[in-house]
Design a protein around this motif. Structure first.
Motif, mmCIF file in Angstrom:
data_model
loop_
_atom_site.group_PDB
_atom_site.id
_atom_site.type_symbol
_atom_site.label_atom_id
_atom_site.label_comp_id
_atom_site.label_asym_id
_atom_site.label_seq_id
_atom_site.Cartn_x
_atom_site.Cartn_y
_atom_site.Cartn_z
ATOM 1 N N ARG A 106 54.939 -7.527 -12.329
ATOM 2 C CA ARG A 106 55.212 -7.882 -13.717
ATOM 3 C C ARG A 106 56.511 -7.241 -14.190
ATOM 4 N NH1 ARG A 106 49.751 -6.610 -16.866
ATOM 5 N NH2 ARG A 106 49.294 -5.449 -14.983
ATOM 6 N N ASP A 107 56.681 -5.958 -13.864
ATOM 7 C CA ASP A 107 57.871 -5.254 -14.338
ATOM 8 C C ASP A 107 59.102 -5.599 -13.533
ATOM 9 O OD1 ASP A 107 55.994 -4.176 -15.916
ATOM 10 O OD2 ASP A 107 56.053 -2.144 -15.082
ATOM 11 N N SER A 121 56.492 -15.509 -21.687
ATOM 12 C CA SER A 121 56.296 -14.900 -20.372
ATOM 13 C C SER A 121 56.052 -13.402 -20.509
ATOM 14 C CB SER A 121 57.521 -15.165 -19.507
ATOM 15 O OG SER A 121 57.461 -14.419 -18.326
ATOM 16 N N ARG A 122 56.884 -12.750 -21.316
ATOM 17 C CA ARG A 122 56.704 -11.323 -21.561
ATOM 18 C C ARG A 122 55.350 -11.029 -22.189
ATOM 19 N NH1 ARG A 122 59.839 -7.277 -19.225
ATOM 20 N NH2 ARG A 122 61.968 -7.996 -19.323
ATOM 21 N N ARG A 147 52.661 -11.188 -19.762
ATOM 22 C CA ARG A 147 52.726 -10.036 -18.870
ATOM 23 C C ARG A 147 52.213 -8.784 -19.552
ATOM 24 N NH1 ARG A 147 58.713 -10.103 -16.519
ATOM 25 N NH2 ARG A 147 59.052 -11.486 -18.277
ATOM 26 N N ASP A 148 52.626 -8.589 -20.816
ATOM 27 C CA ASP A 148 52.238 -7.372 -21.523
ATOM 28 C C ASP A 148 50.812 -7.434 -22.035
ATOM 29 O OD1 ASP A 148 54.803 -6.821 -20.994
ATOM 30 O OD2 ASP A 148 55.531 -6.881 -23.055
ATOM 31 N N SER A 177 50.250 -5.199 -9.216
ATOM 32 C CA SER A 177 50.309 -6.185 -10.291
ATOM 33 C C SER A 177 51.345 -5.777 -11.329
ATOM 34 C CB SER A 177 48.932 -6.312 -10.932
ATOM 35 O OG SER A 177 48.998 -7.066 -12.110
ATOM 36 N N ARG A 178 51.309 -4.519 -11.717
ATOM 37 C CA ARG A 178 52.280 -4.006 -12.674
ATOM 38 C C ARG A 178 53.702 -4.126 -12.137
ATOM 39 N NH1 ARG A 178 51.285 -3.135 -18.138
ATOM 40 N NH2 ARG A 178 49.263 -2.169 -18.227
ATOM 41 N N VAL A 214 55.172 -16.671 -15.620
ATOM 42 C CA VAL A 214 55.345 -15.223 -15.575
ATOM 43 C C VAL A 214 56.250 -14.818 -14.408
ATOM 44 C CG1 VAL A 214 54.139 -13.070 -15.113
ATOM 45 C CG2 VAL A 214 53.201 -14.684 -16.745
ATOM 46 N N VAL A 244 48.657 -11.016 -10.875
ATOM 47 C CA VAL A 244 49.278 -10.559 -12.111
ATOM 48 C C VAL A 244 48.414 -10.895 -13.326
ATOM 49 C CG1 VAL A 244 51.217 -10.975 -13.658
ATOM 50 C CG2 VAL A 244 51.626 -10.599 -11.229
#
Lengths: 224, 224
Positions: B107-108, A103-104, A107-108, B103-104, A159, B159
């Motif tokens: 995600r964060d 998932s990370r 995202r990254d 989106s960020r 995610v 995302v």
DNA sequence: CCTGCGACTGAACTCATGTTCAATATACTA
DNA sequence: TAGTATATTGAACATGAGTTCAGTCGCAGG
């Protein structure tokens, strides 16, 4: 029931890698530190660099490992005979840390995760073509786009699992949560949500960029 | 066509905030530095701290601003009369940097983004209830879960927009891309993907955790 | 025995970055 | 004009974290 065996008979490099997967997945590659990974693995920070060269090298190694594992387990699931795209999602309850890491990574935007995404689009597309031929799936006016979208939705559920879990009031990665997600998804994917085609027709009628973008789908072949 | 006006008649704080939104969205809150934001805004790093107290304060301010803007534009779209949940996604092409930032933030897992997610679930649920009553939407066996899932899919598309764009071979945030996503989504959401209900029925038949989780949905009210 | 090689460590180095602070310029008020 | 508050800055400080390095330990082979 495989990765986190309690004994420390793993080699130091393996312990470091597993600790890194856990920490990277939990905190993200930025917040997780080499010192933290080293402490979790019970080694010195220098040893981490000794084995993996750099933090980026460690991340790459974790990427490779987790993605390969995921690919393998998914391959097993596919060869088990199931053809619907949600079997994979439901079947991967085996390793929390790997899921979290994945998932990370998505995202990254790590390269390995991007590759995985593309692979799954290709495979999803292939499986969907087969299923359409078998009469299990409706043919689409834009099969490639549909495959991309379905993979994106599947990954999106991964995610955003934290938000989904909170929204549904269930524990993240719990079997109850995956069951409810699968149930809701199956309902939508079986019957749709609209009672009639007025929205789809209306969109069709606007004719934006025409009907030709069905033909402009890239890479029609299955293996990239 | 609103935020990035070329003139620098904005107040310094606004310039800093906009630069931060752009940089945070592009690089993430970790990789983006105060010095970078200051340089992009044409001020000194110290001024950033003077106005926002700390980097976390700056992030909070950006969160508040972007989420409020998004909320407002979505409110406008809703009040324009459209009732389908994808109108919002299609209508927000106005500000790239805000979308990227959002989106960020999702995600964060920033608090503001989580609140936004929950709000959208509540609103989606409400709109869906209305639409069901109007006969536009199929009733669901688990309305809450369905609402959560649809919002998650919608946000997932945001995302994972980079992956989706790459997968479809289109430019991120381009009108062509959003059009194709909307088209594919409408197709799936109108007709489903399965030709019959065998998968849904099979899942139903396994009867995991029973039919009662429809009743265990949390917070039935619309405003949290 | 000793020589080399890989695993492993502790400490130091280097650098980026968030933050502080005293000082200056600008603007508004009396 | 004087004065005060606000905007703004340059420089320094502190710290966290990736990385380097010299050196120790254990062991296989000549």
């Amino acid at each position: 029931m495989s990765s986190v065996a309690g004994s420390d008979d793993r080699t130091a490099a393996a312990r470091i890698r597993d600790a890194a997967i856990a920490l990277f997945g939990e905190l993200g590659t930025d917040k997780a530190t080499i010192r933290g990974v080293a402490a979790a693995a019970g080694v010195s920070p220098a040893l981490v660099l000794h084995h993996f060269g750099s933090k980026e090298g460690l991340r790459a190694a974790c990427d490779e490992y987790v993605v390969a594992e995921y690919r393998r387990s998914k391959q097993d699931a596919v060869e088990s005979g199931t053809t619907d795209p949600f079997a994979a999602l439901a079947g991967v309850e085996k390793s929390l840390s790997h899921l979290r890491y994945l998932s990370r990574a998505i995202r990254d935007g790590s390269p390995a995760a991007s590759r995985l995404f593309d692979e799954m689009v290709a495979e999803s597309k292939r499986v969907m073509q087969l299923s359409v031929a078998k009469g299990l799936l409706r043919p689409s006016e834009a099969p490639h786009d549909r495959a991309v979208l379905m993979v994106a939705w599947q990954f999106g559920g991964l995610v955003l699992h934290e938000h989904v879990a909170r929204g549904m009031g269930a524990e993240p990665f719990s079997t109850e949560l995956t069951a409810r997600i699968a149930r809701a998804a199956l309902e939508v994917l079986t019957h749709g949500v609209f009672t009639d085609a007025r929205y789809a027709d209306a969109w069709q009628a606007t004719d934006r960029s025409g009907d030709d973008h069905t033909a402009m789908e890239p890479n029609e072949e299955d293996r990239p």
